[in-house]
Design an enzyme around this catalytic site. Structure first.
Site, PDB file in Angstrom:
ATOM      1  N   LYS A  54     -12.450 -28.817  31.579  1.00 18.00           N
ATOM      2  CA  LYS A  54     -10.874 -29.922  32.373  1.00 18.00           C
ATOM      3  C   LYS A  54     -10.483 -27.858  32.896  1.00 18.00           C
ATOM      4  O   LYS A  54      -9.789 -28.081  34.311  1.00 18.00           O
ATOM      5  CB  LYS A  54     -10.494 -29.413  31.307  1.00 18.00           C
ATOM      6  N   ARG A  89      -2.862 -35.630  24.537  1.00 20.74           N
ATOM      7  CA  ARG A  89      -3.723 -35.703  23.740  1.00 20.74           C
ATOM      8  C   ARG A  89      -3.373 -36.685  22.530  1.00 20.74           C
ATOM      9  O   ARG A  89      -4.621 -36.892  21.598  1.00 20.74           O
ATOM     10  CB  ARG A  89      -3.948 -34.219  23.043  1.00 20.74           C
ATOM     11  N   ARG A 139     -19.859 -18.828  23.147  1.00 22.85           N
ATOM     12  CA  ARG A 139     -18.587 -18.386  24.252  1.00 22.85           C
ATOM     13  C   ARG A 139     -18.739 -16.927  23.444  1.00 22.85           C
ATOM     14  O   ARG A 139     -18.167 -16.802  21.812  1.00 22.85           O
ATOM     15  CB  ARG A 139     -17.632 -19.037  24.367  1.00 22.85           C
ATOM     16  N   ARG A 186     -14.153 -16.328  19.337  1.00 20.95           N
ATOM     17  CA  ARG A 186     -12.567 -16.659  19.598  1.00 20.95           C
ATOM     18  C   ARG A 186     -12.620 -17.103  18.004  1.00 20.95           C
ATOM     19  O   ARG A 186     -14.213 -18.018  17.832  1.00 20.95           O
ATOM     20  CB  ARG A 186     -12.024 -17.063  20.906  1.00 20.95           C
ATOM     21  N   ARG A 224     -12.785 -29.506  16.224  1.00 20.40           N
ATOM     22  CA  ARG A 224     -12.041 -30.360  17.219  1.00 20.40           C
ATOM     23  C   ARG A 224     -12.883 -31.014  18.045  1.00 20.40           C
ATOM     24  O   ARG A 224     -11.857 -31.816  18.648  1.00 20.40           O
ATOM     25  CB  ARG A 224     -11.954 -28.869  18.048  1.00 20.40           C
TER      26      ARG A 224
HETATM   27  P1  AMP Z   1      -6.631 -26.794  24.364  1.00 18.00           P
HETATM   28  O1  AMP Z   1      -7.066 -24.847  24.698  1.00 18.00           O
HETATM   29  O2  AMP Z   1      -6.544 -27.606  25.298  1.00 18.00           O
HETATM   30  O3  AMP Z   1      -8.216 -26.866  24.001  1.00 18.00           O
HETATM   31  O4  AMP Z   1      -6.046 -26.662  23.019  1.00 18.00           O
HETATM   32  C1  AMP Z   1      -6.207 -25.386  21.823  1.00 18.00           C
HETATM   33  C2  AMP Z   1      -5.642 -25.723  21.244  1.00 18.00           C
HETATM   34  O5  AMP Z   1      -4.052 -26.433  21.567  1.00 18.00           O
HETATM   35  C3  AMP Z   1      -6.130 -27.285  20.300  1.00 18.00           C
HETATM   36  O6  AMP Z   1      -7.341 -26.997  19.614  1.00 18.00           O
HETATM   37  C4  AMP Z   1      -4.310 -27.558  19.433  1.00 18.00           C
HETATM   38  O7  AMP Z   1      -4.672 -26.949  18.484  1.00 18.00           O
HETATM   39  C5  AMP Z   1      -3.482 -27.184  20.842  1.00 18.00           C
HETATM   40  N1  AMP Z   1      -3.167 -27.465  21.755  1.00 18.00           N
HETATM   41  C6  AMP Z   1      -3.690 -27.839  22.242  1.00 18.00           C
HETATM   42  N2  AMP Z   1      -3.315 -28.779  23.985  1.00 18.00           N
HETATM   43  C7  AMP Z   1      -2.324 -30.143  22.512  1.00 18.00           C
HETATM   44  C8  AMP Z   1      -1.529 -31.215  22.919  1.00 18.00           C
HETATM   45  N3  AMP Z   1      -1.531 -32.117  23.668  1.00 18.00           N
HETATM   46  N4  AMP Z   1      -1.459 -32.108  21.245  1.00 18.00           N
HETATM   47  C9  AMP Z   1      -1.799 -30.838  20.078  1.00 18.00           C
HETATM   48  N5  AMP Z   1      -2.441 -29.861  20.341  1.00 18.00           N
HETATM   49  C10 AMP Z   1      -2.517 -28.919  21.605  1.00 18.00           C
END
Ligand code: AMP
Length: 224
Positions: free
Chosen positions: A13, A87, A126, A159, A170
Site C-alpha cells: 500500500k 481498518r 525485511r 522490526r 497482523r
Molecule cells: P501499518 O504501517 O499501516 O501496517 O500500521 C502499523 C500498525 O499501526 C498496525 O499494525 C496497527 O497496530 C496500527 N494501525 C495503523 N492504522 C490503524 C487503524 N486504521 N486502526 C487501528 N490500528 C491501526
C-alpha cells in the site's frame, strides 16, 4: 480525488500510495506512519498505541478516528489517498459520516489482493536500518555486506512487527477486522479489486488504469 487504498499488511500500500501521490498530486495520509511518528516523538498518543502495534493488534477505533479526522477534513479539498485507514467497519462508517457532513465522499476504493504466504515471505524477510530507515530484504534486496546498511554502515535489525509471530497475528487481525471493510465498500461506491501478488510496477499499472478513468485530463500523462 478522495481515494482509499485497502490491503493486508505487506501488500504494498505504501509504495502504491507514493506513486499515486506523485502522479495525481494528492496528499498521502498513512495512519501507520502517523502512529510511528507519534511513537518516536514520545507523545501520549504514541505511548497508548505502542503495545497494540508491537503485538500486531489494532489500536482502538476511538483513538484512530480522532487522530485521522482532522487531517482528512483538512486534506479533503485538495484530495487524498488513505493508507491503512479505515481498518474496521466502524472506522469506515465514521469516515463516511464525517465527509458527508462537509458535503464530500470517498470517490474510489482500491483493494490490493495478496496471498498470505507472499505477505509472510515479504515481511519476515525485511531488515531495516534503525538509524537512516533504509529497508532491505534477505532474498530480494540484499545489502552489499550481510546485515549492514549500505547507506550509513549501521547494523540492520528486524522490526518487532516483522517477526513471524507478529506477522501471523497482523494477518489474523486483517482477516477478522479489515476484510469486512472490503465488503462494506463493495456495497457503497466505486470499488476495484487489484491483484497485488506481482511486481510493484505491474500493480501500479493496474492502479493507474483505474484512476486515470476518474482523474482530470491534465494529470493523466505524467511519467512515473
Ligand atoms: P501499518 O504501517 O499501516 O501496517 O500500521 C502499523 C500498525 O499501526 C498496525 O499494525 C496497527 O497496530 C496500527 N494501525 C495503523 N492504522 C490503524 C487503524 N486504521 N486502526 C487501528 N490500528 C491501526
Amino acid at each position: 480525488m478522495r481515494i482509499v487504498l485497502l490491503g493486508a499488511p505487506g501488500a504494498g500500500k505504501g509504495t502504491q500510495c507514493k506513486r499515486i501521490v506523485s502522479k495525481y498530486g494528492l496528499l498521502h495520509l498513512s495512519s501507520g506512519d502517523i502512529l510511528r511518528q507519534e511513537r518516536s516523538a514520545g507523545t501520549e498518543l504514541g505511548k497508548k498505541a505502542q503495545g497494540y502495534m508491537d503485538s500486531g493488534a489494532l489500536v482502538p477505533d476511538e483513538i484512530i478516528v480522532e487522530m485521522m479526522a482532522g487531517a482528512i477534513i483538512k486534506a479533503s479539498e485538495s484530495g487524498f489517498v488513505l493508507d491503512g485507514f479505515p481498518r474496521t467497519v466502524d472506522q469506515a462508517a465514521q469516515l463516511d459520516k464525517s465527509l458527508k457532513s462537509s458535503g464530500k465522499k470517498i470517490d474510489a476504493v482500491l483493494s490490493l489482493q495478496i496471498d498470505d504466504k507472499v505477505v509472510a515471505q515479504r515481511m519476515t524477510g525485511r531488515r531495516s536500518c534503525p538509524k537512516c530507515g533504509a529497508v532491505y530484504h534477505i532474498e530480494n534486496l540484499k545489502p552489499k555486506v550481510n546485515g549492514i546498511c549500505d547507506g550509513c554502515g549501521s547494523k540492520l535489525i528486524q522490526r518487532p512487527d516483522d517477526t513471524p509471530e507478529v506477522v501471523a497475528n497482523r494477518l489474523r487481525t486483517y482477516h477478522q477486522q479489515t476484510k469486512p471493510v472490503v465488503d462494506y465498500y463493495k456495497k457503497n461506491g466505486t470499488f476495484y479489486d487489484i491483484d497485488a501478488n506481482s511486481d510493484a510496477s505491474d500493480v501500479t499499472a493496474l492502479v493507474i488504469g483505474h484512476l486515470d478513468k476518474m482523474a482530470p485530463v491534465g494529470s493523466r500523462c505524467r511519467i512515473l
